[in-house]
Design an enzyme around this catalytic site. Sequence first.
Site, PDB file in Angstrom:
ATOM      1  N   SER A  19       3.235   9.561  -8.719  1.00 37.50           N
ATOM      2  CA  SER A  19       4.388   9.652  -9.618  1.00 37.50           C
ATOM      3  C   SER A  19       4.391  10.963 -10.384  1.00 37.50           C
ATOM      4  O   SER A  19       3.356  11.596 -10.598  1.00 37.50           O
ATOM      5  CB  SER A  19       4.392   8.483 -10.595  1.00 37.50           C
ATOM      6  OG  SER A  19       4.287   7.261  -9.911  1.00 37.50           O
TER       7      SER A  19
HETATM    8  N1  SAH Z   1       0.176   4.728  -9.375  1.00 34.34           N
HETATM    9  C1  SAH Z   1       0.348   5.786  -8.383  1.00 34.34           C
HETATM   10  C2  SAH Z   1       1.700   5.753  -7.708  1.00 34.34           C
HETATM   11  C3  SAH Z   1       1.715   4.804  -6.596  1.00 34.34           C
HETATM   12  S1  SAH Z   1       3.201   4.773  -5.638  1.00 34.34           S
HETATM   13  C4  SAH Z   1       0.113   7.128  -9.064  1.00 34.34           C
HETATM   14  O1  SAH Z   1      -0.758   7.224  -9.879  1.00 34.34           O
HETATM   15  O2  SAH Z   1       0.759   8.086  -8.770  1.00 34.34           O
HETATM   16  C5  SAH Z   1       3.494   3.045  -5.641  1.00 34.34           C
HETATM   17  C6  SAH Z   1       2.421   2.188  -5.023  1.00 34.34           C
HETATM   18  O3  SAH Z   1       2.812   0.845  -5.173  1.00 34.34           O
HETATM   19  C7  SAH Z   1       2.221   2.406  -3.519  1.00 34.34           C
HETATM   20  O4  SAH Z   1       0.885   2.719  -3.276  1.00 34.34           O
HETATM   21  C8  SAH Z   1       2.603   1.064  -2.915  1.00 34.34           C
HETATM   22  O5  SAH Z   1       1.853   0.711  -1.762  1.00 34.34           O
HETATM   23  C9  SAH Z   1       2.320   0.125  -4.067  1.00 34.34           C
HETATM   24  N2  SAH Z   1       2.986  -1.185  -4.004  1.00 34.34           N
HETATM   25  C10 SAH Z   1       4.244  -1.473  -3.598  1.00 34.34           C
HETATM   26  N3  SAH Z   1       4.469  -2.807  -3.664  1.00 34.34           N
HETATM   27  C11 SAH Z   1       3.311  -3.375  -4.138  1.00 34.34           C
HETATM   28  C12 SAH Z   1       2.898  -4.710  -4.414  1.00 34.34           C
HETATM   29  N4  SAH Z   1       3.698  -5.762  -4.221  1.00 34.34           N
HETATM   30  N5  SAH Z   1       1.649  -4.906  -4.880  1.00 34.34           N
HETATM   31  C13 SAH Z   1       0.797  -3.870  -5.077  1.00 34.34           C
HETATM   32  N6  SAH Z   1       1.129  -2.585  -4.835  1.00 34.34           N
HETATM   33  C14 SAH Z   1       2.366  -2.339  -4.362  1.00 34.34           C
END
Ligand code: SAH
Length: 221
Positions: free
Chosen positions: A72
């Site tokens: 993000s």
């Molecule tokens: N927190 C991260 C951004 C992750 S992007 C950072 O520090 O930048 C969003 C993440 O959410 C992805 O890895 C995706 O696989 C996860 N995600 C999507 N749906 C989810 C769910 N139901 N449970 C857990 N993770 C999920």
Amino acid sequence: MSLLPAATRGVGLTSQRTRDRMVSRLRERGVRDERVLAAMSEVPRHLFVDEGFASRAYEDAALPIGFEQTISQPLVIARMLETVRAGRDLERVLEVGTGCGYQAAVLSHIATQVYSIERIAALLEIARTNLRPLRIPNLRLAYGDGYKGLLEAAPFDAIVVAAAAPEMPVELTRQLAPGGRLIVPVGLEEQRLILIERRDRGLVETVLEPVRFVPMRIGKR
Ligand code: SAH
């Protein structure tokens, strides 16, 4: 003096100076929470992106981390954490969507105990690898479907969702401690950050700014 080993400290575009510049820009954009700003100045974001993107790690941009997911944007992370913290000392925090592990590392600086859950096993492994050199004692990673929250560690003072849910993930609101706050991007094409607070008389919802997140998906992968 940085406490990180030389190899993880980085030079040039990945140095502490670069990180401080990122934090100055966050300040200019209105982020006020010194605890969040300090955490973001501490965590070496370049360690969480592919080497090819390391020189861009401190730009205010979302970057690819594989599996069609992104790390993000710093400003969005800063705003979400500032909003969900609301000046409180946080005991237990849950992050949904570990991704590469960056936000989890930031959270570990502003809360006593952090849990982060990810549905893609291979990404969770990458997060583990990224986080290992930082030796963060108060962070637990879990493999599972974040829609269900993490009942065994609930209730939480704060829950931060890093993927956009088509609808409010109701189970997460149930895992909020009294006074707890949940922040989650909600919507499909048009997404908005939604803040839910658990007050004495029930849940209070506030609709915040438009955002752009990868979709939250049901089930494990
Ligand atoms: N927190 C991260 C951004 C992750 S992007 C950072 O520090 O930048 C969003 C993440 O959410 C992805 O890895 C995706 O696989 C996860 N995600 C999507 N749906 C989810 C769910 N139901 N449970 C857990 N993770 C999920």
